[in-house]
Design an enzyme around this catalytic site. Structure first.
Site, PDB file in Angstrom:
ATOM      1  CD  GLU A  23      29.340  50.130  29.650  1.00 34.13           C
ATOM      2  OE1 GLU A  23      28.494  50.794  29.009  1.00 34.13           O
ATOM      3  OE2 GLU A  23      30.327  49.584  29.134  1.00 34.13           O
ATOM      4  CG  ASP A  31      22.119  50.212  24.401  1.00 34.52           C
ATOM      5  OD1 ASP A  31      23.363  50.175  24.437  1.00 34.52           O
ATOM      6  OD2 ASP A  31      21.427  50.647  25.334  1.00 34.52           O
TER       7      ASP A  31
END
Length: 247
Positions: free
Chosen positions: A37, A48
Protein backbone atom coordinates in the site's frame (compact mmCIF):
# COMPACT_ATOMS: atom_id res chain seq x y z
CA UNK A 1 6.03 -20.14 8.20
CA UNK A 2 6.86 -17.15 6.03
CA UNK A 3 4.25 -14.58 6.99
CA UNK A 4 5.26 -11.88 4.53
CA UNK A 5 2.66 -12.95 2.00
CA UNK A 6 0.07 -12.15 4.71
CA UNK A 7 1.39 -8.65 5.46
CA UNK A 8 0.41 -5.47 3.63
CA UNK A 9 2.94 -2.77 4.48
CA UNK A 10 2.01 0.89 4.11
CA UNK A 11 4.58 3.47 3.09
CA UNK A 12 4.08 7.19 2.47
CA UNK A 13 5.18 8.11 -1.04
CA UNK A 14 8.31 10.25 -0.95
CA UNK A 15 8.91 10.08 2.80
CA UNK A 16 11.58 11.14 3.39
CA UNK A 17 12.40 10.93 -0.35
CA UNK A 18 11.44 8.94 -3.42
CA UNK A 19 14.68 6.97 -3.33
CA UNK A 20 13.76 5.59 0.10
CA UNK A 21 10.31 4.64 -1.16
CA UNK A 22 11.89 2.78 -4.07
CA UNK A 23 14.37 1.03 -1.77
CA UNK A 24 11.49 -0.02 0.49
CA UNK A 25 9.67 -1.56 -2.49
CA UNK A 26 12.81 -3.53 -3.32
CA UNK A 27 12.96 -4.75 0.29
CA UNK A 28 9.34 -5.89 0.07
CA UNK A 29 10.06 -7.82 -3.12
CA UNK A 30 13.08 -9.44 -1.51
CA UNK A 31 11.05 -10.62 1.48
CA UNK A 32 8.23 -12.01 -0.64
CA UNK A 33 5.58 -9.46 0.30
CA UNK A 34 2.73 -9.80 -2.20
CA UNK A 35 0.67 -6.66 -1.58
CA UNK A 36 1.96 -3.14 -0.93
CA UNK A 37 0.00 0.00 0.00
CA UNK A 38 1.49 3.31 -1.12
CA UNK A 39 -0.01 6.35 0.55
CA UNK A 40 -0.25 9.56 -1.46
CA UNK A 41 0.58 12.58 0.71
CA UNK A 42 -2.60 14.54 1.37
CA UNK A 43 -3.05 17.78 3.27
CA UNK A 44 -6.29 16.92 5.07
CA UNK A 45 -6.50 13.16 5.69
CA UNK A 46 -9.51 11.81 7.55
CA UNK A 47 -8.17 8.42 8.65
CA UNK A 48 -4.49 9.03 9.35
CA UNK A 49 -3.10 9.51 12.84
CA UNK A 50 -0.39 12.02 13.75
CA UNK A 51 2.57 9.88 12.66
CA UNK A 52 1.32 9.42 9.10
CA UNK A 53 0.05 13.01 8.98
CA UNK A 54 3.55 14.21 9.83
CA UNK A 55 5.01 12.03 7.08
CA UNK A 56 2.43 13.45 4.65
CA UNK A 57 3.33 17.02 5.59
CA UNK A 58 7.05 16.31 5.22
CA UNK A 59 6.61 14.83 1.74
CA UNK A 60 4.20 17.55 0.59
CA UNK A 61 6.64 20.25 1.70
CA UNK A 62 9.22 18.67 -0.61
CA UNK A 63 6.97 18.68 -3.65
CA UNK A 64 5.66 15.11 -3.56
CA UNK A 65 2.21 14.68 -5.09
CA UNK A 66 -0.01 12.17 -6.85
CA UNK A 67 1.98 12.42 -10.09
CA UNK A 68 5.16 11.50 -8.21
CA UNK A 69 4.06 7.88 -8.59
CA UNK A 70 5.53 8.05 -12.07
CA UNK A 71 9.01 8.17 -10.54
CA UNK A 72 8.63 4.74 -8.93
CA UNK A 73 9.61 1.52 -10.66
CA UNK A 74 7.14 -1.06 -9.45
CA UNK A 75 7.51 -4.76 -10.23
CA UNK A 76 4.03 -6.13 -10.92
CA UNK A 77 5.43 -9.65 -11.21
CA UNK A 78 6.56 -9.51 -7.59
CA UNK A 79 3.59 -7.82 -5.87
CA UNK A 80 0.23 -6.12 -6.27
CA UNK A 81 0.47 -2.39 -5.58
CA UNK A 82 -2.38 -0.29 -4.20
CA UNK A 83 -2.51 3.48 -3.85
CA UNK A 84 -4.15 4.98 -0.77
CA UNK A 85 -5.56 8.45 -1.21
CA UNK A 86 -8.76 10.44 -1.06
CA UNK A 87 -11.64 10.91 -3.48
CA UNK A 88 -10.82 14.59 -4.03
CA UNK A 89 -7.81 13.70 -6.16
CA UNK A 90 -9.86 11.46 -8.43
CA UNK A 91 -12.47 14.17 -8.89
CA UNK A 92 -9.74 16.76 -9.48
CA UNK A 93 -7.98 14.81 -12.23
CA UNK A 94 -11.11 13.06 -13.49
CA UNK A 95 -11.96 9.51 -12.36
CA UNK A 96 -11.70 7.86 -15.79
CA UNK A 97 -8.33 9.44 -16.66
CA UNK A 98 -6.95 8.73 -13.19
CA UNK A 99 -7.93 5.06 -13.14
CA UNK A 100 -6.53 4.56 -16.63
CA UNK A 101 -3.29 6.30 -15.64
CA UNK A 102 -2.90 4.12 -12.54
CA UNK A 103 -3.59 1.01 -14.60
CA UNK A 104 -0.93 2.00 -17.13
CA UNK A 105 1.55 2.44 -14.29
CA UNK A 106 0.77 -1.07 -13.13
CA UNK A 107 -1.31 -0.45 -10.00
CA UNK A 108 -3.75 -3.15 -8.98
CA UNK A 109 -6.20 -0.95 -7.12
CA UNK A 110 -6.99 2.03 -4.91
CA UNK A 111 -7.87 2.43 -1.25
CA UNK A 112 -10.08 5.50 -0.84
CA UNK A 113 -11.22 5.92 2.80
CA UNK A 114 -13.68 8.75 2.16
CA UNK A 115 -15.46 7.03 -0.73
CA UNK A 116 -18.65 5.55 0.66
CA UNK A 117 -20.14 2.32 -0.61
CA UNK A 118 -22.89 4.29 -2.34
CA UNK A 119 -20.42 6.69 -3.96
CA UNK A 120 -18.51 3.76 -5.45
CA UNK A 121 -21.28 3.52 -8.02
CA UNK A 122 -20.27 6.98 -9.29
CA UNK A 123 -16.86 5.53 -10.15
CA UNK A 124 -17.94 2.03 -11.21
CA UNK A 125 -18.28 2.78 -14.91
CA UNK A 126 -14.85 4.44 -14.95
CA UNK A 127 -12.89 1.62 -13.28
CA UNK A 128 -10.96 -0.72 -15.61
CA UNK A 129 -11.93 -4.38 -15.36
CA UNK A 130 -8.79 -5.53 -13.54
CA UNK A 131 -8.56 -2.54 -11.18
CA UNK A 132 -9.93 -2.95 -7.65
CA UNK A 133 -11.63 -0.37 -5.47
CA UNK A 134 -10.79 -1.83 -2.07
CA UNK A 135 -13.86 -1.83 0.20
CA UNK A 136 -13.90 -1.22 3.94
CA UNK A 137 -15.77 -2.94 6.72
CA UNK A 138 -15.59 -1.74 10.32
CA UNK A 139 -16.79 -2.67 13.77
CA UNK A 140 -19.64 -0.19 13.29
CA UNK A 141 -20.75 -1.44 9.86
CA UNK A 142 -24.34 -2.67 9.87
CA UNK A 143 -24.61 -6.40 9.13
CA UNK A 144 -26.72 -5.75 6.04
CA UNK A 145 -24.09 -3.39 4.68
CA UNK A 146 -21.35 -5.93 5.38
CA UNK A 147 -23.14 -8.36 3.08
CA UNK A 148 -23.67 -5.73 0.37
CA UNK A 149 -20.09 -4.43 0.55
CA UNK A 150 -18.31 -7.77 0.61
CA UNK A 151 -20.44 -9.45 -2.05
CA UNK A 152 -19.09 -6.90 -4.56
CA UNK A 153 -15.51 -6.84 -3.31
CA UNK A 154 -12.30 -7.10 -5.33
CA UNK A 155 -8.59 -7.06 -4.56
CA UNK A 156 -8.92 -7.42 -0.81
CA UNK A 157 -11.21 -6.20 1.96
CA UNK A 158 -9.86 -3.67 4.45
CA UNK A 159 -11.23 -4.53 7.89
CA UNK A 160 -10.86 -1.54 10.22
CA UNK A 161 -10.21 -2.82 13.72
CA UNK A 162 -11.41 0.26 15.61
CA UNK A 163 -13.11 3.64 15.03
CA UNK A 164 -9.86 5.45 15.89
CA UNK A 165 -7.39 6.96 13.43
CA UNK A 166 -4.30 4.98 12.45
CA UNK A 167 -1.63 4.47 15.06
CA UNK A 168 -3.93 4.01 18.05
CA UNK A 169 -3.39 0.85 20.11
CA UNK A 170 -5.91 -1.95 19.68
CA UNK A 171 -5.84 -4.78 22.21
CA UNK A 172 -8.98 -6.65 21.27
CA UNK A 173 -10.05 -7.70 17.78
CA UNK A 174 -13.25 -9.44 18.86
CA UNK A 175 -15.60 -6.80 17.43
CA UNK A 176 -14.04 -6.84 13.97
CA UNK A 177 -13.80 -10.65 14.17
CA UNK A 178 -17.59 -10.83 14.21
CA UNK A 179 -17.81 -8.70 11.06
CA UNK A 180 -15.12 -10.79 9.34
CA UNK A 181 -17.02 -13.99 10.14
CA UNK A 182 -20.12 -12.48 8.55
CA UNK A 183 -18.19 -11.23 5.53
CA UNK A 184 -16.75 -14.70 4.87
CA UNK A 185 -20.28 -15.96 4.32
CA UNK A 186 -20.58 -13.72 1.25
CA UNK A 187 -17.13 -13.55 -0.32
CA UNK A 188 -13.87 -15.38 -0.89
CA UNK A 189 -11.97 -12.09 -1.28
CA UNK A 190 -9.04 -11.96 1.20
CA UNK A 191 -9.66 -9.88 4.32
CA UNK A 192 -6.86 -7.90 5.97
CA UNK A 193 -7.11 -6.14 9.33
CA UNK A 194 -5.70 -2.63 9.60
CA UNK A 195 -5.39 0.00 12.36
CA UNK A 196 -3.52 -0.88 15.54
CA UNK A 197 -1.12 -3.48 14.10
CA UNK A 198 2.08 -2.35 15.76
CA UNK A 199 4.27 -5.44 16.21
CA UNK A 200 4.54 -9.19 15.73
CA UNK A 201 2.15 -9.92 18.56
CA UNK A 202 -0.71 -7.79 17.25
CA UNK A 203 -0.03 -8.98 13.69
CA UNK A 204 -0.32 -12.60 14.87
CA UNK A 205 -3.63 -11.83 16.62
CA UNK A 206 -4.98 -10.24 13.44
CA UNK A 207 -3.82 -13.11 11.26
CA UNK A 208 -5.51 -15.60 13.56
CA UNK A 209 -8.90 -14.23 12.49
CA UNK A 210 -8.21 -12.69 9.06
CA UNK A 211 -6.16 -13.46 5.98
CA UNK A 212 -3.55 -10.92 6.95
CA UNK A 213 -2.61 -7.65 8.58
CA UNK A 214 -1.94 -4.12 7.33
CA UNK A 215 0.92 -2.27 9.02
CA UNK A 216 1.44 1.47 8.55
CA UNK A 217 2.25 3.68 11.51
CA UNK A 218 4.77 1.27 13.03
CA UNK A 219 6.69 1.22 9.75
CA UNK A 220 6.64 4.98 9.31
CA UNK A 221 8.04 5.28 12.84
CA UNK A 222 11.11 3.34 11.70
CA UNK A 223 12.03 6.22 9.39
CA UNK A 224 14.03 9.20 10.57
CA UNK A 225 14.22 11.82 7.82
CA UNK A 226 17.74 12.94 8.74
CA UNK A 227 19.16 9.47 9.36
CA UNK A 228 20.05 8.51 5.79
CA UNK A 229 18.56 5.97 3.42
CA UNK A 230 20.76 3.05 4.43
CA UNK A 231 19.88 3.43 8.11
CA UNK A 232 16.16 3.80 7.39
CA UNK A 233 15.99 0.72 5.17
CA UNK A 234 17.94 -1.23 7.79
CA UNK A 235 15.40 -0.19 10.45
CA UNK A 236 12.48 -1.18 8.20
CA UNK A 237 14.11 -4.53 7.49
CA UNK A 238 14.69 -5.16 11.18
CA UNK A 239 11.05 -4.40 11.98
CA UNK A 240 9.73 -6.70 9.26
CA UNK A 241 12.12 -9.49 10.25
CA UNK A 242 10.87 -9.09 13.81
CA UNK A 243 7.37 -9.94 12.60
CA UNK A 244 8.67 -13.21 11.20
CA UNK A 245 10.42 -14.08 14.46
CA UNK A 246 7.28 -13.33 16.46
CA UNK A 247 5.17 -15.65 14.35
Amino acid sequence: MNIYSRIIPYITLGYPDLETTQAFLELCYELGIKRIEIGIPFSDPMADGPVIQEANDYALARGINFRSLEALRIDTDKADHYVMTYANLFYHYGPADTFQWLTRLGYRGAIIPDLSFEQRDDFAAEVPEDFALVPFIATTTDDGRVEAITSRSAGFIYAVSSPNVTGQAVDNFSLIEAKISLARQHTSTPIFIGFGIKDGQTAAKAMAIADGAIIGTALIQCIQPDAGRERNISALRQFLQGLQLAD
